[in-house]
Design an enzyme around this catalytic site. Sequence first.
Site, PDB file in Angstrom:
ATOM      1  N   LYS A   1      42.030  26.446  19.693  1.00 47.17           N
ATOM      2  CA  LYS A   1      40.564  26.520  19.791  1.00 47.17           C
ATOM      3  C   LYS A   1      39.883  25.452  18.959  1.00 47.17           C
ATOM      4  O   LYS A   1      38.843  24.932  19.344  1.00 47.17           O
ATOM      5  CB  LYS A   1      40.065  27.915  19.375  1.00 47.17           C
ATOM      6  CG  LYS A   1      40.390  28.979  20.393  1.00 47.17           C
ATOM      7  CD  LYS A   1      39.477  30.191  20.266  1.00 47.17           C
ATOM      8  CE  LYS A   1      39.757  31.173  21.389  1.00 47.17           C
ATOM      9  NZ  LYS A   1      39.053  32.451  21.216  1.00 47.17           N
TER      10      LYS A   1
ATOM     11  N   LYS B   1      46.667  29.069  30.606  1.00 46.86           N
ATOM     12  CA  LYS B   1      46.218  30.452  30.673  1.00 46.86           C
ATOM     13  C   LYS B   1      44.866  30.548  31.392  1.00 46.86           C
ATOM     14  O   LYS B   1      44.021  29.673  31.207  1.00 46.86           O
ATOM     15  CB  LYS B   1      46.072  30.916  29.223  1.00 46.86           C
ATOM     16  CG  LYS B   1      46.051  32.364  28.975  1.00 46.86           C
ATOM     17  CD  LYS B   1      45.991  32.625  27.470  1.00 46.86           C
ATOM     18  CE  LYS B   1      44.699  32.120  26.845  1.00 46.86           C
ATOM     19  NZ  LYS B   1      44.497  32.503  25.461  1.00 46.86           N
TER      20      LYS B   1
ATOM     21  N   LYS C   1      38.238  32.305  29.670  1.00 45.02           N
ATOM     22  CA  LYS C   1      36.788  32.361  29.849  1.00 45.02           C
ATOM     23  C   LYS C   1      36.154  30.997  29.661  1.00 45.02           C
ATOM     24  O   LYS C   1      35.074  30.727  30.177  1.00 45.02           O
ATOM     25  CB  LYS C   1      36.191  33.318  28.808  1.00 45.02           C
ATOM     26  CG  LYS C   1      36.554  34.770  29.007  1.00 45.02           C
ATOM     27  CD  LYS C   1      36.164  35.512  27.740  1.00 45.02           C
ATOM     28  CE  LYS C   1      36.324  37.002  27.892  1.00 45.02           C
ATOM     29  NZ  LYS C   1      36.233  37.665  26.577  1.00 45.02           N
TER      30      LYS C   1
HETATM   31  P1  AMP Z   1      39.527  37.745  25.067  1.00 41.50           P
HETATM   32  O1  AMP Z   1      38.944  37.287  26.333  1.00 41.50           O
HETATM   33  O2  AMP Z   1      40.174  36.623  24.306  1.00 41.50           O
HETATM   34  O3  AMP Z   1      38.636  38.586  24.238  1.00 41.50           O
HETATM   35  O4  AMP Z   1      40.742  38.691  25.477  1.00 41.50           O
HETATM   36  C1  AMP Z   1      40.615  40.082  25.730  1.00 41.50           C
HETATM   37  C2  AMP Z   1      41.948  40.666  26.143  1.00 41.50           C
HETATM   38  O5  AMP Z   1      42.396  40.077  27.366  1.00 41.50           O
HETATM   39  C3  AMP Z   1      43.086  40.412  25.129  1.00 41.50           C
HETATM   40  O6  AMP Z   1      43.926  41.562  25.083  1.00 41.50           O
HETATM   41  C4  AMP Z   1      43.811  39.242  25.716  1.00 41.50           C
HETATM   42  O7  AMP Z   1      45.165  39.193  25.325  1.00 41.50           O
HETATM   43  C5  AMP Z   1      43.689  39.528  27.207  1.00 41.50           C
HETATM   44  N1  AMP Z   1      43.765  38.273  27.981  1.00 41.50           N
HETATM   45  C6  AMP Z   1      42.947  37.196  27.882  1.00 41.50           C
HETATM   46  N2  AMP Z   1      43.297  36.230  28.751  1.00 41.50           N
HETATM   47  C7  AMP Z   1      44.386  36.718  29.428  1.00 41.50           C
HETATM   48  C8  AMP Z   1      45.219  36.186  30.469  1.00 41.50           C
HETATM   49  N3  AMP Z   1      44.996  34.986  30.982  1.00 41.50           N
HETATM   50  N4  AMP Z   1      46.236  36.957  30.924  1.00 41.50           N
HETATM   51  C9  AMP Z   1      46.461  38.198  30.405  1.00 41.50           C
HETATM   52  N5  AMP Z   1      45.713  38.746  29.422  1.00 41.50           N
HETATM   53  C10 AMP Z   1      44.690  38.022  28.939  1.00 41.50           C
END
Ligand code: AMP
Length: 345
Positions: A115, A207, A210
């Site tokens: 990041k 990956k 967002k």
């Molecule tokens: P975040 O968007 O970083 O707040 O992630 C929220 C949840 O979604 C966390 O448990 C992450 O590990 C999961 N997550 C985010 N991106 C992915 C992805 N591409 N594949 C699977 N899980 C994800």
Amino acid sequence: MTKFTPRVFSGVQPTGNLHLGNYLGAIKKFVPLQENYECLYCVVDLHAITANPNPEILGQNTREVAAAYLAAGIDPKNHIIFNQSSVPQHAELAWFFNCVARMGWLNRMTQFKEKAGKNKENASVGLYSYPNLMAADILLYKATHVPVGDDQKQHLELTRDIAQKFNIDFIKTIEENGFGDQYFPLPEPIIAGTATRVMSLRDGSKKMSKSDPSDYSRITMTDDADAIALKIRKAKTDPEPLPETIEGFEGRPEAKNLVGIYSALSGKSDAEVLGEFGGETFATFKKALTDLAVPTLEPITKKMQGFMDDQAQIDQILKEGGEKARAIAEETMKEVKTIFGMLHP
Ligand code: AMP
Ligand code: TRP
């Protein structure tokens, strides 16, 4: 050995563009845990301000994550849905963990490196100490289990290291104050089954995220049927037909990802999906994937929209959740201060 009540904690950042990876890798997996655990599902707004804070949309993004929890089937009566900043003890415990965690531990965090990128000197201190706040989120409630996607594995290991160092460094006051031989549990990650790492539709080695500048890289939880169909149609592939076996995914990340998404949506294994589609062209498979994805996601997006339309209801749920969470958090913070030897007259 100290016995801990089985408890689940997880969080999602309100940073917009909630996507299929968030849903399949995390939120969908939160739902069945409600049967056997007391669950806390948090919208982690303090985490969301560590990079590019945007006051104009933070509130709406917070409601959107709460709406996704509700639409997926989290029950706010028997469990807790809340936003992090409504419980001040998250930030408070994070300070104590800033004094427990070591610089060397944080320096190893790959998410910070990704990041912060090349411009490390200009990253916020909050982005650097982010994993300590995440440890505080979990340990404030003495959570024993944490469902997350694969990318959070390292942060969970750090959480366990913090809990363990705290338990060892302060064993004397932990025992003297009657907290048994261990104050914090060592929380177990739950990173299992399909879709633990959903990849970008534009690049199977990245990956789904967002923050990807391309909207075609992800299916979001607000996409309608046309948008879903278009994004699947445009998804990157290779010229070969689908492989017949799992071994055939070698060197074909886009094929692996699209099949993985199909498996997660259908509840089948990758092998079963290849049994059905092995040898078919991507054109055929993409059509089948669209026919599966649209009706599977539609009821959730519709419900989510319904919750978003009733802002007062979401705000009330977050308020009540915050009150329930605070009652647990206040207790833990008092105990932590006692263990550190602080007066709290
Ligand atoms: P975040 O968007 O970083 O707040 O992630 C929220 C949840 O979604 C966390 O448990 C992450 O590990 C999961 N997550 C985010 N991106 C992915 C992805 N591409 N594949 C699977 N899980 C994800
Ligand atoms: N760091 C997590 C992510 O980016 C979100 C998060 C914050 C979290 N606190 C948490 C996840 C506590 C699980 C438990 O995805």
